[in-house]
Design a protein around this motif. Sequence first.
Motif, PDB file in Angstrom:
ATOM      1  N   PHE A   1     -41.355  -8.663 -26.288  1.00  0.00           N
ATOM      2  CA  PHE A   1     -39.914  -8.904 -26.229  1.00  0.00           C
ATOM      3  C   PHE A   1     -39.546  -9.496 -24.878  1.00  0.00           C
ATOM      4  N   THR A   2     -38.552 -10.359 -24.877  1.00  0.00           N
ATOM      5  CA  THR A   2     -38.075 -10.944 -23.636  1.00  0.00           C
ATOM      6  C   THR A   2     -37.204  -9.952 -22.869  1.00  0.00           C
ATOM      7  N   LEU A   3     -37.110 -10.156 -21.578  1.00  0.00           N
ATOM      8  CA  LEU A   3     -36.220  -9.355 -20.750  1.00  0.00           C
ATOM      9  C   LEU A   3     -34.871 -10.047 -20.577  1.00  0.00           C
ATOM     10  N   SER A   4     -34.733 -11.250 -21.122  1.00  0.00           N
ATOM     11  CA  SER A   4     -33.479 -11.996 -21.022  1.00  0.00           C
ATOM     12  C   SER A   4     -32.386 -11.282 -21.811  1.00  0.00           C
ATOM     13  N   PRO A   5     -31.142 -11.354 -21.317  1.00  0.00           N
ATOM     14  CA  PRO A   5     -30.060 -10.633 -22.004  1.00  0.00           C
ATOM     15  C   PRO A   5     -29.690 -11.238 -23.349  1.00  0.00           C
ATOM     16  N   CYS A   6     -29.442 -10.368 -24.288  1.00  0.00           N
ATOM     17  CA  CYS A   6     -28.938 -10.746 -25.605  1.00  0.00           C
ATOM     18  C   CYS A   6     -28.263  -9.509 -26.167  1.00  0.00           C
ATOM     19  N   PHE A   7     -27.071  -9.685 -26.718  1.00  0.00           N
ATOM     20  CA  PHE A   7     -26.385  -8.541 -27.297  1.00  0.00           C
ATOM     21  C   PHE A   7     -25.486  -9.023 -28.426  1.00  0.00           C
ATOM     22  N   LEU A   8     -25.770  -8.558 -29.615  1.00  0.00           N
ATOM     23  CA  LEU A   8     -24.983  -8.938 -30.783  1.00  0.00           C
ATOM     24  C   LEU A   8     -24.974  -7.782 -31.776  1.00  0.00           C
ATOM     25  N   ILE A   9     -23.790  -7.452 -32.251  1.00  0.00           N
ATOM     26  CA  ILE A   9     -23.632  -6.485 -33.344  1.00  0.00           C
ATOM     27  C   ILE A   9     -22.763  -7.150 -34.405  1.00  0.00           C
ATOM     28  N   ILE A  10     -23.250  -7.163 -35.635  1.00  0.00           N
ATOM     29  CA  ILE A  10     -22.453  -7.658 -36.757  1.00  0.00           C
ATOM     30  C   ILE A  10     -22.446  -6.579 -37.832  1.00  0.00           C
TER      31      ILE A  10
ATOM     32  N   HIS B   1     -18.003  -7.633 -43.115  1.00  0.00           N
ATOM     33  CA  HIS B   1     -17.963  -9.078 -43.389  1.00  0.00           C
ATOM     34  C   HIS B   1     -18.432  -9.437 -44.800  1.00  0.00           C
ATOM     35  N   GLN B   2     -19.372  -8.658 -45.336  1.00  0.00           N
ATOM     36  CA  GLN B   2     -19.885  -8.898 -46.689  1.00  0.00           C
ATOM     37  C   GLN B   2     -20.394 -10.334 -46.867  1.00  0.00           C
ATOM     38  N   ASP B   3     -21.158 -10.820 -45.877  1.00  0.00           N
ATOM     39  CA  ASP B   3     -21.662 -12.186 -45.948  1.00  0.00           C
ATOM     40  C   ASP B   3     -23.009 -12.222 -46.662  1.00  0.00           C
ATOM     41  N   ALA B   4     -23.080 -12.989 -47.747  1.00  0.00           N
ATOM     42  CA  ALA B   4     -24.289 -13.042 -48.574  1.00  0.00           C
ATOM     43  C   ALA B   4     -25.449 -13.745 -47.875  1.00  0.00           C
ATOM     44  N   VAL B   5     -25.155 -14.757 -47.058  1.00  0.00           N
ATOM     45  CA  VAL B   5     -26.220 -15.494 -46.360  1.00  0.00           C
ATOM     46  C   VAL B   5     -26.899 -14.577 -45.346  1.00  0.00           C
ATOM     47  N   LEU B   6     -26.111 -13.873 -44.548  1.00  0.00           N
ATOM     48  CA  LEU B   6     -26.687 -12.926 -43.592  1.00  0.00           C
ATOM     49  C   LEU B   6     -27.387 -11.786 -44.333  1.00  0.00           C
ATOM     50  N   ALA B   7     -26.787 -11.298 -45.396  1.00  0.00           N
ATOM     51  CA  ALA B   7     -27.364 -10.195 -46.170  1.00  0.00           C
ATOM     52  C   ALA B   7     -28.753 -10.540 -46.688  1.00  0.00           C
TER      53      ALA B   7
ATOM     54  N   GLY C   1     -29.741  -2.622 -43.410  1.00  0.00           N
ATOM     55  CA  GLY C   1     -29.777  -3.128 -44.772  1.00  0.00           C
ATOM     56  C   GLY C   1     -28.892  -4.337 -44.961  1.00  0.00           C
ATOM     57  N   PRO C   2     -28.974  -4.983 -46.123  1.00  0.00           N
ATOM     58  CA  PRO C   2     -28.241  -6.229 -46.377  1.00  0.00           C
ATOM     59  C   PRO C   2     -26.748  -6.148 -46.089  1.00  0.00           C
ATOM     60  N   LEU C   3     -26.109  -5.076 -46.504  1.00  0.00           N
ATOM     61  CA  LEU C   3     -24.675  -4.920 -46.255  1.00  0.00           C
ATOM     62  C   LEU C   3     -24.434  -3.816 -45.235  1.00  0.00           C
ATOM     63  N   GLY C   4     -25.303  -3.785 -44.244  1.00  0.00           N
ATOM     64  CA  GLY C   4     -25.209  -2.803 -43.181  1.00  0.00           C
ATOM     65  C   GLY C   4     -24.960  -3.464 -41.835  1.00  0.00           C
ATOM     66  N   ARG C   5     -25.483  -2.876 -40.816  1.00  0.00           N
ATOM     67  CA  ARG C   5     -25.235  -3.323 -39.453  1.00  0.00           C
ATOM     68  C   ARG C   5     -26.459  -4.037 -38.894  1.00  0.00           C
ATOM     69  N   LEU C   6     -26.224  -5.175 -38.239  1.00  0.00           N
ATOM     70  CA  LEU C   6     -27.246  -5.909 -37.506  1.00  0.00           C
ATOM     71  C   LEU C   6     -27.017  -5.661 -36.015  1.00  0.00           C
ATOM     72  N   VAL C   7     -28.074  -5.246 -35.317  1.00  0.00           N
ATOM     73  CA  VAL C   7     -27.999  -5.050 -33.874  1.00  0.00           C
ATOM     74  C   VAL C   7     -29.147  -5.805 -33.220  1.00  0.00           C
ATOM     75  N   VAL C   8     -28.820  -6.676 -32.272  1.00  0.00           N
ATOM     76  CA  VAL C   8     -29.832  -7.412 -31.507  1.00  0.00           C
ATOM     77  C   VAL C   8     -29.544  -7.160 -30.038  1.00  0.00           C
ATOM     78  N   ASN C   9     -30.605  -6.739 -29.301  1.00  0.00           N
ATOM     79  CA  ASN C   9     -30.433  -6.527 -27.864  1.00  0.00           C
ATOM     80  C   ASN C   9     -31.739  -6.730 -27.114  1.00  0.00           C
TER      81      ASN C   9
END
Length: 198
Positions: A35-44, A49-55, A190-198
Amino acid sequence: MSRKLKKIFIHTTKALVAACLLQVFAACNDVQNEFTLSPCFLIIDNDIHQDAVLASAMNPNAPGLFCTIRRINAAGADKFHFESSDGQTSEKSLNGVDKQRRMIIGYNNGLIVGFGNLSTPSTFYAYDRECPNCFDPNYIPVRSKPLRVSTTGIATCNLCKRQYDLNNGGNIIKGDGGKKMTRYRASTTGPLGRLVVN
């Protein structure tokens, strides 16, 4: 054992130990961190949102499908833009909670997420969208070198022509040697759950 043979034995042993240590340290220099040490932070919150593409990319039962995520401004509104490796696209407006979160979406506003299809259980990956061998985050002005994602889970750089395997840790599978894809820690519920990237 004579004194002379003892000295030769000690010097030979020291030389062998030193040579082995040099090889170990030299080998470690070529190892890349997972994993990189570079900063990244995203929660969706895809339950909201109920987005089918992300799901589709967050579904462990459909590994090998990846989704590119960017934050865009369209007609004055902040939105998430999603594009799947099979060509589907969608946009979802940021809600109040999204706008309050501090987002760092990779080096240059782009991530690629999805489950790999080479292990059981599948590994959930999050990669930076920029080519790790062409993009320089310190270059001013920043010049994007985005990767193009195919239906087979291969990311290709249009500039250097390297190809990276999204299903296998972002390793180079075609082209000159170099760095594998920049990878972030990520999880999904899960598909209609939470995405966390850090």
